[in-house]
Enzyme design. Structure first.
Site, PDB file in Angstrom:
ATOM      1  CG  HIS A 108       1.042 -21.778 -44.880  1.00  0.00           C
ATOM      2  ND1 HIS A 108      -0.115 -21.352 -44.264  1.00  0.00           N
ATOM      3  CD2 HIS A 108       1.071 -23.127 -44.701  1.00  0.00           C
ATOM      4  CE1 HIS A 108      -0.746 -22.396 -43.758  1.00  0.00           C
ATOM      5  NE2 HIS A 108      -0.051 -23.475 -43.996  1.00  0.00           N
ATOM      6  CG  HIS A 145      -0.235 -24.361 -39.213  1.00  0.00           C
ATOM      7  ND1 HIS A 145      -1.155 -25.383 -39.150  1.00  0.00           N
ATOM      8  CD2 HIS A 145       0.186 -24.345 -40.504  1.00  0.00           C
ATOM      9  CE1 HIS A 145      -1.264 -25.974 -40.334  1.00  0.00           C
ATOM     10  NE2 HIS A 145      -0.458 -25.377 -41.173  1.00  0.00           N
ATOM     11  CG  ASP A 202       0.168   1.660 -38.163  1.00  0.00           C
ATOM     12  OD1 ASP A 202      -0.285   2.709 -38.646  1.00  0.00           O
ATOM     13  OD2 ASP A 202       0.599   1.576 -37.000  1.00  0.00           O
ATOM     14  CG  HIS A 260      -4.974 -24.591 -43.762  1.00  0.00           C
ATOM     15  ND1 HIS A 260      -4.734 -25.090 -45.017  1.00  0.00           N
ATOM     16  CD2 HIS A 260      -3.779 -24.634 -43.138  1.00  0.00           C
ATOM     17  CE1 HIS A 260      -3.462 -25.437 -45.129  1.00  0.00           C
ATOM     18  NE2 HIS A 260      -2.870 -25.168 -44.006  1.00  0.00           N
ATOM     19  CE1 TYR A 298       5.917   4.647 -37.730  1.00  0.00           C
ATOM     20  CE2 TYR A 298       7.168   3.398 -39.371  1.00  0.00           C
ATOM     21  CZ  TYR A 298       6.783   3.614 -38.056  1.00  0.00           C
ATOM     22  OH  TYR A 298       7.264   2.791 -37.067  1.00  0.00           O
TER      23      TYR A 298
END
Lengths: 230, 230, 230, 230
Positions: C94, C96, C119, C168, C226
């Site tokens: 997580h 910001h 991708d 958020h 790839y």
């Protein structure tokens, strides 16, 4: 004396990449020795990574090379035109810094919107008119200088220490090469701020004239009180 | 004790360029010793590159210099006005950080749009009214402080630990100089996010008030549970 | 085994500031040991500058601290809710980060506009619904996890390895902590590109579905070609 | 000779992260040895942090690996298509640089707005048409090269040393790998400037054609006078 000026011009050129103002070799700084009527300027197309003070080129007021193993910046005639026209100017810088150049591409003067601008510029930062086809195909770099000088006609050049050339990019100046670079950094920063501010509020109003005068004069006026006594 | 505060104010000033908040000398941090009624502040116009803790200036609550060889920041009267009005404030910072200054130029408060904002500010970050011509031509820096204080009138200053001054730029504060700088970093970051968010969706809605209260209180309320127990 | 996982989670957390995804302590990474049903996560509010692998906190699937001298991240219940719901997920992050958070503030999913997005993500990056006042005032961090899980309901979580929570910010995940951070970097970059692309052309069309499928599958499908054979 | 070319291609690849053009492994540079009809290219999905010159892959003009322990970049068929079609090209680079990719997502050519652009590109930087579903599901990377080649059909490729592929991203080229990287840096910078300029003035006009010709020819024409004599 020329050696000291070479060191000064070299140092001012090296400050450009450090301040994020140039990509590759897209910038040049010069300074003038008014007594001897000589200008020291960056060589054309030389990389900042390997450049030394000895690489700086010394030219006379007509652009003839007096010292140095390289050709001077291709923008030398622009610098000389400004030195000839404005006796107060001691150093000049040209860059393609991102935001100032974007205003030049937009064809708009950078408006005075706040005290950051007014701490260094007592007016909007003008965008010149376009050069004509004749001016471009003629002595292009000289004509660029003349168009800048015309755009400044009624201004005190140290009160408007920079300009953007239409579809080209910024020129800045000052009493010294170092001060010219300082003003180029300010131009780029206020160009960025003004872009963001316009995006936030297309109907914003320019800075109040009394606030502009206050900020410019507290730094540059006869009763300046910003910084330390000199 | 003053020496410790000088070190603290010096360190807080040096954090400004490290966080990308200042160009050249465009910023200053102060802290107050409430017991002795003294404020330690950055000297005016001194470069961050060469500044030392001993260069910090100590003034009394009227701005008289008690210690230090330099003039204090020209913004000292603004800092003092805020310390006099708000007993909770222990440190103050002023910068011209890019995005917060752009909001000041746009003449708009920075709206509370998300939890990043609400983790530090319990409200929008207000934009002050314009100073009048009389206020600018009178005791300008003092009046700047009074206008900030008026804009905060009904707020708890530690719940709104920063403001933008119209056409000028941000001031932030906190219980200490370090916390003031922390809040200045947050202001700049939320100013940038709010600019981008507005560009993406001009019709966005501000943060839900219950979400704002939750986030502010989980960090700053009596039952805060973010971080480690103290 | 837990020690190896602590090192891994520590390294993944330290990658956040290196990739420019966090300011101060605004981010956290965790990883799960599925066999032992333990989650290793960053401690709450601890600075990246001083953090060590030993500072990582080990919790069980109900969030009880099993090892570590610090409180776990306040977002721990969000991480646990996702680990419980999606067996494929091995690491969660997580942040910001600026542009992804701006999309969350704008209340808009990040649209799939090009191959950079495809991708890594086989769909738009969804923006969750708002949490209700009850959800925020109740077990807020748990409810955040449930709202994310609901928004993903019909997706394969490793085909949509990230989401933005309304007002958020972003959460991303992967088979490992390292892969979760990788996906968080991608989210921030495609969030920035999509912002710029929308500014350039408000009428642009999303990526052609066959191009999206091609790019996702050449990196992640059963016939991926790839990178190097594994 | 191949060893020297491997060093050159390696160095050009390493310049991509230094110039901020790539995230993770999202970029590749190649160069061709025209005499021996061999192309040296970056291996697929290998990290810049650990890559060495020996890791470069040598392929023939049909893409068969002649030297190297890794698979070549998955974009190899695109590079080969361009080398086969344009004999003037000696080096090619592909990136997902932020602003150029955003123009590709917007589906718009990058317009020539100023001299920064004209110093390197004698025209707009074209955006290709979309590949069809058949082209994507067929030999995708080869077809990408053919679509680029078609978009360039009437241009001198060294006068338009780069292009953006619709919904994908930029390709640039030059006489050498190093020059290709140089042009990729320019594309990203002019893409950023053009974005900002368009935001400032949606009604701006493209660069005057005589100014474009002047700038391109003073750097690249038969009478070029920028830089040092060669």
């Amino acid at each position: 004396m020329t050696d000291a000026l070479k060191e000064e011009v070299y140092a001012a050129n090296m400050a450009l990449p450090r301040h994020g103002l140039v990509t590759f070799t897209w910038g040049n700084v010069s300074a003038i020795d008014r007594d001897r009527q000589r200008v020291v300027i960056k060589p054309s197309g030389i990389s900042y990574d390997t450049m030394t003070p000895e690489d700086m080129v010394v030219v006379d007021m007509q652009g003839n090379v007096l010292e140095g193993k390289y050709r001077p910046s291709s923008d030398t005639p622009t610098h000389l035109a400004l030195y000839r026209r404005f006796a107060q100017i001691g150093g000049i810088v040209h860059t393609h810094s991102t935001h100032a150049t974007a205003w030049a591409q937009a064809g708009l003067s950078i408006p005075a919107l706040g005290t950051t601008h007014a701490d260094y510029f007592a007016s909007d930062i003008p965008c010149t008119r376009a050069l004509t086809e004749e001016e471009v195909n003629g002595d292009y770099e000289l004509n660029t200088g003349l168009v800048i000088a015309d755009a400044l006609a009624n201004s005190q050049p140290l009160h408007t220490p920079g300009i953007i050339v239409y579809q080209h990019g910024p020129f800045a100046w000052g009493k010294t090469a170092d001060e010219a670079v300082h003003n180029a950094v300010v131009m780029e920063e206020v160009a960025k701020m003004a872009w963001i501010a316009h995006g936030l509020n297309p109907h914003l109003t320019p800075i109040d004239s009394y606030l502009m005068e206050k900020h410019f004069s507290r730094k540059h006026g006869p009763h300046a009180y910003y910084g330390q006594a000199k």
